[in-house]
Design a protein around this motif. Structure first.
Motif, mmCIF file in Angstrom:
data_model
loop_
_atom_site.group_PDB
_atom_site.id
_atom_site.type_symbol
_atom_site.label_atom_id
_atom_site.label_comp_id
_atom_site.label_asym_id
_atom_site.label_seq_id
_atom_site.Cartn_x
_atom_site.Cartn_y
_atom_site.Cartn_z
ATOM 1 N N UNK A 78 0.819 -1.215 0.000
ATOM 2 C CA UNK A 78 0.000 0.000 0.000
ATOM 3 C C UNK A 78 0.844 1.253 0.000
ATOM 4 N N UNK A 79 1.828 1.304 0.886
ATOM 5 C CA UNK A 79 2.708 2.475 0.949
ATOM 6 C C UNK A 79 3.512 2.617 -0.338
ATOM 7 N N UNK A 80 4.028 1.504 -0.838
ATOM 8 C CA UNK A 80 4.856 1.563 -2.049
ATOM 9 C C UNK A 80 4.056 2.051 -3.255
ATOM 10 N N UNK A 81 2.890 1.459 -3.484
ATOM 11 C CA UNK A 81 2.142 1.772 -4.699
ATOM 12 C C UNK A 81 1.438 3.128 -4.652
ATOM 13 N N UNK A 82 1.394 3.759 -3.499
ATOM 14 C CA UNK A 82 0.809 5.104 -3.425
ATOM 15 C C UNK A 82 1.902 6.180 -3.318
ATOM 16 N N UNK A 83 3.142 5.791 -3.539
ATOM 17 C CA UNK A 83 4.270 6.700 -3.356
ATOM 18 C C UNK A 83 4.666 7.411 -4.654
ATOM 19 N N UNK A 84 5.453 8.455 -4.494
ATOM 20 C CA UNK A 84 6.044 9.154 -5.640
ATOM 21 C C UNK A 84 6.990 8.216 -6.388
ATOM 22 N N UNK A 85 7.720 7.386 -5.653
ATOM 23 C CA UNK A 85 8.632 6.437 -6.298
ATOM 24 C C UNK A 85 7.871 5.547 -7.279
ATOM 25 N N UNK A 86 6.686 5.095 -6.882
ATOM 26 C CA UNK A 86 5.893 4.217 -7.748
ATOM 27 C C UNK A 86 5.433 4.963 -9.004
ATOM 28 N N UNK A 87 5.065 6.222 -8.841
ATOM 29 C CA UNK A 87 4.662 7.033 -10.004
ATOM 30 C C UNK A 87 5.814 7.119 -10.996
ATOM 31 N N UNK A 88 7.023 7.287 -10.477
ATOM 32 C CA UNK A 88 8.185 7.321 -11.360
ATOM 33 C C UNK A 88 8.424 5.966 -12.022
ATOM 34 N N UNK A 89 8.230 4.878 -11.301
ATOM 35 C CA UNK A 89 8.367 3.543 -11.910
ATOM 36 C C UNK A 89 7.384 3.378 -13.054
ATOM 37 N N UNK A 90 6.133 3.791 -12.814
ATOM 38 C CA UNK A 90 5.088 3.653 -13.839
ATOM 39 C C UNK A 90 5.414 4.449 -15.099
ATOM 40 N N UNK A 91 6.088 5.576 -14.941
ATOM 41 C CA UNK A 91 6.405 6.408 -16.101
ATOM 42 C C UNK A 91 7.791 6.113 -16.677
ATOM 43 N N UNK A 92 8.459 5.088 -16.159
ATOM 44 C CA UNK A 92 9.760 4.696 -16.694
ATOM 45 C C UNK A 92 10.904 5.602 -16.281
ATOM 46 N N UNK A 93 10.709 6.437 -15.273
ATOM 47 C CA UNK A 93 11.756 7.340 -14.779
ATOM 48 C C UNK A 93 12.489 6.664 -13.608
ATOM 49 N N UNK A 94 13.283 5.672 -13.955
ATOM 50 C CA UNK A 94 13.878 4.807 -12.941
ATOM 51 C C UNK A 94 14.861 5.533 -12.036
ATOM 52 N N UNK A 95 15.684 6.430 -12.588
ATOM 53 C CA UNK A 95 16.627 7.171 -11.741
ATOM 54 C C UNK A 95 15.885 7.999 -10.694
ATOM 55 N N UNK A 96 14.774 8.611 -11.095
ATOM 56 C CA UNK A 96 13.987 9.397 -10.141
ATOM 57 C C UNK A 96 13.340 8.493 -9.092
ATOM 58 N N UNK A 97 12.883 7.319 -9.506
ATOM 59 C CA UNK A 97 12.311 6.362 -8.546
ATOM 60 C C UNK A 97 13.377 5.958 -7.535
ATOM 61 N N UNK A 98 14.577 5.675 -8.020
ATOM 62 C CA UNK A 98 15.682 5.287 -7.133
ATOM 63 C C UNK A 98 16.030 6.413 -6.164
ATOM 64 N N UNK A 99 15.947 7.643 -6.636
ATOM 65 C CA UNK A 99 16.285 8.801 -5.801
ATOM 66 C C UNK A 99 15.290 8.990 -4.662
ATOM 67 N N UNK A 100 14.115 8.391 -4.756
ATOM 68 C CA UNK A 100 13.107 8.498 -3.698
ATOM 69 C C UNK A 100 13.413 7.601 -2.500
ATOM 70 N N UNK A 101 14.180 6.556 -2.693
ATOM 71 C CA UNK A 101 14.386 5.560 -1.635
ATOM 72 C C UNK A 101 14.904 6.137 -0.320
ATOM 73 N N UNK A 102 15.907 7.017 -0.331
ATOM 74 C CA UNK A 102 16.395 7.541 0.962
ATOM 75 C C UNK A 102 15.344 8.327 1.751
ATOM 76 N N UNK A 103 14.317 8.791 1.088
ATOM 77 C CA UNK A 103 13.257 9.522 1.793
ATOM 78 C C UNK A 103 12.471 8.600 2.728
ATOM 79 N N UNK A 104 12.587 7.292 2.518
ATOM 80 C CA UNK A 104 11.867 6.294 3.313
ATOM 81 C C UNK A 104 12.755 5.796 4.450
ATOM 82 N N UNK A 105 13.339 6.709 5.180
ATOM 83 C CA UNK A 105 14.286 6.377 6.249
ATOM 84 C C UNK A 105 13.711 6.565 7.637
ATOM 85 N N UNK A 106 12.423 6.777 7.751
ATOM 86 C CA UNK A 106 11.805 7.062 9.044
ATOM 87 C C UNK A 106 11.060 5.851 9.597
#
Length: 186
Positions: free
Chosen positions: A106-134
């Motif tokens: 649920x958290x993954x598929x409603x995230x900005x990272x997932x939106x980037x995956x769907x649009x093929x912007x993989x570098x941007x999706x990867x750049x979202x990962x450190x934001x999930x550090x809490x």
């Protein structure tokens, strides 16, 4: 024509088995393995390879039960990837599958990272990962918050995702290796 199709199916099956073996190795390296329930860093009751759905104090599982739960969980966490418009590069798939396993579908598929995956912007999706550090509003990049494993996980996931390290190098960093669970069922 039939042999080509069968060859493609076998190639995809072998790729999936390889991806799963590495994914399980990553999960084992990050989550560890316990057959008795324990509270994780977020105080959520956890068992086996980080399973957190309905566990409670005193729960126990056999290694075989844990392996089966992990395979079922990986299938569930991988399911949303099947609906993406493009097949992901292996490194992106592995990193994002591990992240999805950790934060939940649920958290993954409603995230900005997932939106980037769907649009093929993989570098941007990867750049979202450190934001999930809490964890429970604690910043795990701060050692004194006692959740630095989450921060290390995000850094390694991002490095895999961006291709800065190979999945095999990440496994070595974690003291793990690809794991194939013989006899585990979905």
């Amino acid at each position: 024509f039939r042999n080509v199709q069968q060859g493609d199916i076998m190639q995809k099956r072998n790729l999936l088995i390889g991806v799963l073996g590495i994914a399980i190795g990553l999960i084992f390296g990050f989550e560890g393995f316990r057959t008795e329930a324990y509270p994780d860093t977020g105080k959520v009751w956890t068992i086996c390879y980080g399973k957190t759905h309905g566990e409670k104090k005193g729960d126990k599982a056999t290694p075989e039960q844990c392996n089966n739960m992990l395979m079922q969980s990986l299938a569930r966490h991988n399911k949303p990837f099947e609906s993406l418009p493009n097949e992901l590069p292996e490194n992106v798939h592995l990193a994002m599958l591990d992240w999805t396993y950790n934060v939940g579908v649920g958290a993954a598929t409603s995230s900005t990272a997932w939106k980037y995956l769907k649009s093929g912007q993989y570098d941007k999706a990867c750049a979202e990962l450190p934001k999930w550090r809490f964890v429970k509003k604690l910043d795990c990049s701060i050692k004194s918050n006692n959740c630095s494993g989450v921060w290390k996980r995000r850094q390694i996931e991002q490095d895999i995702c961006l291709g800065n390290v190979t999945p095999q190098q990440a496994l070595t960093m974690l003291g793990s290796k690809p794991i194939y669970l013989d006899g585990a069922t979905l």
